[in-house]
Design an enzyme around this catalytic site. Sequence first.
Site, PDB file in Angstrom:
ATOM      1  N   ASP A 104      65.921   0.801 -19.117  1.00 53.08           N
ATOM      2  CA  ASP A 104      66.482   1.983 -19.770  1.00 53.08           C
ATOM      3  C   ASP A 104      66.273   3.186 -18.866  1.00 53.08           C
ATOM      4  OD1 ASP A 104      67.614   3.549 -21.952  1.00 53.08           O
ATOM      5  OD2 ASP A 104      65.598   4.311 -22.296  1.00 53.08           O
ATOM      6  N   SER A 105      66.979   4.261 -19.167  1.00 56.55           N
ATOM      7  CA  SER A 105      66.824   5.497 -18.400  1.00 56.55           C
ATOM      8  C   SER A 105      65.490   6.175 -18.673  1.00 56.55           C
ATOM      9  CB  SER A 105      67.968   6.466 -18.739  1.00 56.55           C
ATOM     10  OG  SER A 105      67.920   6.817 -20.112  1.00 56.55           O
ATOM     11  N   TYR A 145      70.570   9.772 -17.896  1.00 51.87           N
ATOM     12  CA  TYR A 145      71.698   9.156 -17.194  1.00 51.87           C
ATOM     13  C   TYR A 145      73.040   9.712 -17.679  1.00 51.87           C
ATOM     14  CZ  TYR A 145      69.031   5.326 -14.957  1.00 51.87           C
ATOM     15  OH  TYR A 145      68.194   4.574 -14.175  1.00 51.87           O
ATOM     16  N   GLY A 146      73.062  10.240 -18.904  1.00 47.69           N
ATOM     17  CA  GLY A 146      74.320  10.648 -19.528  1.00 47.69           C
ATOM     18  C   GLY A 146      75.226  11.537 -18.703  1.00 47.69           C
ATOM     19  N   CYS A 201      70.086   0.455 -22.801  1.00 51.89           N
ATOM     20  CA  CYS A 201      70.565   1.816 -22.555  1.00 51.89           C
ATOM     21  C   CYS A 201      72.077   1.772 -22.670  1.00 51.89           C
ATOM     22  CB  CYS A 201      70.140   2.256 -21.157  1.00 51.89           C
ATOM     23  SG  CYS A 201      70.854   3.823 -20.592  1.00 51.89           S
ATOM     24  N   THR A 233      74.387   4.076 -21.859  1.00 54.85           N
ATOM     25  CA  THR A 233      75.082   4.588 -20.673  1.00 54.85           C
ATOM     26  C   THR A 233      75.096   3.537 -19.572  1.00 54.85           C
ATOM     27  OG1 THR A 233      74.279   6.813 -21.258  1.00 54.85           O
ATOM     28  CG2 THR A 233      75.229   6.531 -19.072  1.00 54.85           C
ATOM     29  N   CYS A 275      72.843   5.720 -28.392  1.00 54.99           N
ATOM     30  CA  CYS A 275      71.892   5.922 -27.296  1.00 54.99           C
ATOM     31  C   CYS A 275      70.562   5.422 -27.825  1.00 54.99           C
ATOM     32  CB  CYS A 275      71.808   7.400 -26.918  1.00 54.99           C
ATOM     33  SG  CYS A 275      70.461   7.774 -25.761  1.00 54.99           S
ATOM     34  N   THR A 276      69.865   4.609 -27.049  1.00 53.26           N
ATOM     35  CA  THR A 276      68.642   3.996 -27.585  1.00 53.26           C
ATOM     36  C   THR A 276      67.504   4.997 -27.770  1.00 53.26           C
ATOM     37  OG1 THR A 276      68.058   3.249 -25.338  1.00 53.26           O
ATOM     38  CG2 THR A 276      69.164   1.660 -26.795  1.00 53.26           C
TER      39      THR A 276
END
EC number: 5.1.1.3
Length: 266
Positions: free
Chosen positions: A9-10, A41-42, A72, A74, A183-184
């Site tokens: 994930d980001s 990351y968005g 994630c 994105t 979005c997580t």
Amino acid sequence: MKQAIGFIDSGVGGLTVVREVLKQLPHEQVYYLGDTARCPYGPRDKEEVAKFTWEMTNFLVDRGIKMLVIACNTATAAALYDIREKLDIPVIGVIQPGSRAALKATRNNKIGVLGTLGTVESMAYPTALKGLNRRVEVDSLACPKFVSVVESGEYKSAIAKKVVAESLLPLKSTKIDTVILGCTHYPLLKPIIENFMGDGVAVINSGEETASEVSALLDYHNLLDSTDEEIEHRFFTTGSTQIFKDIAKDWLNMPDMTVEHIKLGK
């Protein structure tokens, strides 16, 4: 020796998926990598997100994971199909499971999607939802402030309530009866979002449905672990280990967890 399920994930958001997986599959071992140093990351372009996602993927593949969960939205939108095609282990994202859960919940086929700018611009959710039900109407809303509220640990604060109210105001005038947390990171804000949207709107955390699909995929590939061997979860971050640990301990109820700092890229 146990093989782990890998999660990327980001930042800390993917821990919401880990929590659901460990609820359903308590014998499984988890390796988690959050790229907190380069979060969010968005706002980044798709090529850059795909590059970062591959860097995280390769890091965990080198550590012998048996399955990869791109936890994630994105990153799922940017790189899932490429990674799935090139790896010889099962790979799952979070967009299809979230879409399926929303379609089960909606009564009027009007669904809202909250996501990062990258996820919203990718049109990944409308594409997935309409691929499963052509009659569905989708309202997507980018909520760029949500990730920073979560990553800073402010997700239970008055600041969070203010940010949620300001961000979601455009959805209050629509007829949606279901909202996907696309979005997580956003499930950490779920109680505040539910309170703002009201009782008539179902708020979908894709983590639960993703966990069910992880279980089904592991079973299909004969990779489920039901042994009582010692479990050694490992957590990696490119950012602050202390901030990561504070949020992870709260969310996963793991008081003794350790977090390792790593570097990715050049």
